[in-house]
Design an enzyme around this catalytic site. Sequence first.
Site, mmCIF file in Angstrom:
data_model
loop_
_atom_site.group_PDB
_atom_site.id
_atom_site.type_symbol
_atom_site.label_atom_id
_atom_site.label_comp_id
_atom_site.label_asym_id
_atom_site.label_seq_id
_atom_site.Cartn_x
_atom_site.Cartn_y
_atom_site.Cartn_z
ATOM 1 N N SER A 74 24.592 41.416 47.647
ATOM 2 C CA SER A 74 24.961 42.822 47.501
ATOM 3 C C SER A 74 24.594 43.558 48.776
ATOM 4 O O SER A 74 23.685 43.150 49.509
ATOM 5 C CB SER A 74 24.210 43.441 46.317
ATOM 6 O OG SER A 74 24.336 44.854 46.310
ATOM 7 N N TYR A 103 16.124 45.871 42.421
ATOM 8 C CA TYR A 103 17.382 45.192 42.700
ATOM 9 C C TYR A 103 17.515 44.876 44.181
ATOM 10 O O TYR A 103 17.936 43.781 44.568
ATOM 11 C CB TYR A 103 18.549 46.053 42.225
ATOM 12 C CG TYR A 103 19.902 45.394 42.358
ATOM 13 C CD1 TYR A 103 20.178 44.202 41.683
ATOM 14 C CD2 TYR A 103 20.900 45.962 43.150
ATOM 15 C CE1 TYR A 103 21.422 43.595 41.801
ATOM 16 C CE2 TYR A 103 22.140 45.367 43.264
ATOM 17 C CZ TYR A 103 22.399 44.181 42.592
ATOM 18 O OH TYR A 103 23.620 43.572 42.713
#
Length: 253
Positions: A134, A147
Amino acid sequence: MTTKRAVVTGASSGIGAAAVRALRNSGWDVVAVARRGEKLQALAAETGARAITADVTDSESVARMAGEVLATGGVDAVINNAGGAWGVDSVATGKLGDWEAMYNVNVLGALRVTQAFLPALRASGHGSVLMVTSTAALASYEGGAGYCAAKSAEQALAETLRLEEAENNVRVIEILPGMVKTEEFTLNRLGNNKEAAEKVYAGVEKPLTAEDVADVMAYSLNLPHHINLDKVVLRPVAQAANHKVIRRQPAQG
């Protein structure tokens, strides 16, 4: 030409399901792996992929799945797509359970699956490992420490694996999507709050779709094997950076 075979984790929805479709459409034999058996079976019926139910956070489940796959042939590519984000809490208030869950699926899940198939990828002579990380691995943001940390760790796994496996002709590809609007990711992160999930994409013209990401994944795997797309960052034009998103107000009637 021998048909190549890929294993795709997190294949029951979103980017994973789109990747299964994209690879099948470009001639790959695909094994779709996820926890939700019903969704997998529907995808298998639609695409002709083989479905195996497994949980990447469980070592025994991964070992069983890999054994089942390898009992019926080799593997040319492993796509570590299974992942997820939970919570938008600050570091001060972050829930340890959320952090543990994110590390377990994003980092350790990718490690378990990669280790299970690495001997077969080496043996193929032209193996590929594709990590879906990501843009959260590139820049931290408030409320995203857990995250961001997990995806940064998964990125480190990909970068190290590339160094270690080049001599075995195993290429390691990292795909880093930015803002992707899928049916579940943000909803799960925000505790199934649909209103909050919609606000994430409010006013953003054409966020990426799962199919956009899957097309790039399939392209990278279909290139001649001597070409390695080490790191591919893709975002919608409206997202110039993690911290800069163009949001336009709807036209007034």
